[in-house]
Design a protein around this motif. Structure first.
Motif, short mmCIF file in Angstrom:
data_model
loop_
_atom_site.label_atom_id
_atom_site.label_comp_id
_atom_site.label_asym_id
_atom_site.label_seq_id
_atom_site.Cartn_x
_atom_site.Cartn_y
_atom_site.Cartn_z
N LEU A 1 0.84 -1.19 0.00
CA LEU A 1 0.00 0.00 0.00
C LEU A 1 0.87 1.24 0.00
O LEU A 1 1.86 1.32 0.74
N VAL A 2 0.50 2.22 -0.82
CA VAL A 2 1.25 3.46 -0.90
C VAL A 2 0.28 4.63 -0.78
O VAL A 2 -0.61 4.79 -1.61
N GLU A 3 0.49 5.42 0.27
CA GLU A 3 -0.34 6.60 0.47
C GLU A 3 0.28 7.81 -0.22
O GLU A 3 1.51 7.91 -0.37
N SER A 4 -0.58 8.73 -0.62
CA SER A 4 -0.11 9.99 -1.20
C SER A 4 -1.16 11.06 -0.94
O SER A 4 -2.30 10.75 -0.57
N GLY A 5 -0.76 12.31 -1.14
CA GLY A 5 -1.71 13.41 -1.04
C GLY A 5 -1.61 14.25 0.21
O GLY A 5 -2.33 15.24 0.35
N VAL B 1 -10.68 -1.67 3.68
CA VAL B 1 -9.55 -0.74 3.79
C VAL B 1 -9.88 0.32 4.83
O VAL B 1 -10.99 0.87 4.84
N GLY B 2 -8.93 0.57 5.68
CA GLY B 2 -9.11 1.58 6.71
C GLY B 2 -8.06 2.66 6.62
O GLY B 2 -6.96 2.44 6.09
N TRP B 3 -8.42 3.83 7.12
CA TRP B 3 -7.46 4.92 7.32
C TRP B 3 -7.31 5.10 8.83
O TRP B 3 -8.31 5.12 9.57
N PHE B 4 -6.06 5.26 9.24
CA PHE B 4 -5.73 5.52 10.63
C PHE B 4 -4.81 6.73 10.66
O PHE B 4 -4.23 7.10 9.63
N ARG B 5 -4.65 7.32 11.83
CA ARG B 5 -3.72 8.44 11.95
C ARG B 5 -3.02 8.39 13.29
O ARG B 5 -3.55 7.88 14.28
N GLN B 6 -1.82 8.97 13.29
CA GLN B 6 -1.02 9.01 14.50
C GLN B 6 -0.38 10.37 14.63
O GLN B 6 0.45 10.76 13.80
N ALA B 7 -0.77 11.08 15.68
CA ALA B 7 -0.18 12.38 15.98
C ALA B 7 1.05 12.17 16.84
O ALA B 7 1.18 11.14 17.52
N ASP C 1 -6.35 17.65 13.42
CA ASP C 1 -6.26 16.60 12.41
C ASP C 1 -4.81 16.34 11.99
O ASP C 1 -4.54 15.41 11.22
N THR C 2 -3.89 17.16 12.46
CA THR C 2 -2.47 16.99 12.12
C THR C 2 -1.98 15.64 12.61
O THR C 2 -2.10 15.31 13.80
N ALA C 3 -1.42 14.85 11.70
CA ALA C 3 -0.96 13.51 12.03
C ALA C 3 -0.34 12.88 10.79
O ALA C 3 -0.47 13.42 9.68
N VAL C 4 0.29 11.75 10.99
CA VAL C 4 0.65 10.89 9.87
C VAL C 4 -0.55 9.97 9.62
O VAL C 4 -1.05 9.34 10.55
N TYR C 5 -0.98 9.93 8.38
CA TYR C 5 -2.15 9.13 7.99
C TYR C 5 -1.69 7.86 7.29
O TYR C 5 -0.88 7.92 6.37
N TYR C 6 -2.23 6.75 7.74
CA TYR C 6 -1.88 5.44 7.20
C TYR C 6 -3.13 4.78 6.63
O TYR C 6 -4.21 4.86 7.22
N CYS C 7 -2.95 4.09 5.52
CA CYS C 7 -4.02 3.20 5.08
C CYS C 7 -3.61 1.77 5.38
O CYS C 7 -2.41 1.45 5.47
N TYR D 1 -5.91 -5.38 11.05
CA TYR D 1 -5.44 -5.06 9.70
C TYR D 1 -4.12 -5.74 9.41
O TYR D 1 -3.20 -5.70 10.22
N ASP D 2 -4.06 -6.35 8.23
CA ASP D 2 -2.93 -7.20 7.88
C ASP D 2 -1.80 -6.46 7.19
O ASP D 2 -0.63 -6.83 7.33
N TYR D 3 -2.13 -5.45 6.41
CA TYR D 3 -1.14 -4.75 5.61
C TYR D 3 -1.26 -3.25 5.84
O TYR D 3 -2.37 -2.73 5.95
N TRP D 4 -0.10 -2.59 5.85
CA TRP D 4 -0.04 -1.16 6.14
C TRP D 4 0.86 -0.45 5.15
O TRP D 4 1.87 -1.00 4.70
N GLY D 5 0.48 0.80 4.85
CA GLY D 5 1.36 1.65 4.08
C GLY D 5 2.35 2.36 4.99
O GLY D 5 2.33 2.17 6.22
N GLN D 6 3.19 3.19 4.39
CA GLN D 6 4.24 3.89 5.14
C GLN D 6 3.75 5.19 5.75
O GLN D 6 4.43 5.75 6.62
#
Length: 123
Positions: A4-8, A34-40, A90-96, A110-115
């Protein structure tokens, strides 16, 4: 195996919008939730939104309901997160992430994660 590769991500002022994309490498991705998660900084990774394989069902964290929209285009192996009316919190790193069997808000499902992609909202 699904890659998985996130962009934007980027820097935006409060009240602005960003659209994130999550592109997957495998055709079988179309059968995954597919989920979106975030980490501040200094905080735990939290659930943001999820979409079932067909796109027919979605779920959101209370903090983003009415502002964020998750969608997917299985023909393009891509899931999107449209974020409107962004706030500094909402500032954080967002992961799918991809979940082959479930429909969960839990990170460990969740089994697979993007960077991840950085989203910064200035006040």
């Amino acid at each position: 195996q699904v890659q998985l590769v996130e962009s934007g991500g980027g820097l935006v002022q409060a009240g602005g919008s960003l659209s994130l994309s999550c592109a997957a490498s495998a055709r079988t991705f179309t059968s995954y939730t597919v989920g979106w998660f975030r980490q501040a900084p200094g905080k735990e990774r939290d659930f943001v939104a999820a979409i079932i394989w067909s796109g027919g069902s979605t779920r959101y964290a209370d903090s983003v309901k009415g502002r964020f929209t998750i969608s997917r285009d299985n023909a393009k192996n891509t899931v999107y997160l449209q974020m409107n009316n962004l706030k500094p919190e909402d500032t954080a790193v967002y992961y799918c992430a991809a979940d082959q069997y479930g429909w969960s808000t839990r990170i460990d499902a969740y089994d697979y994660w993007g960077q991840g992609t950085q989203v910064t909202v200035s006040s």
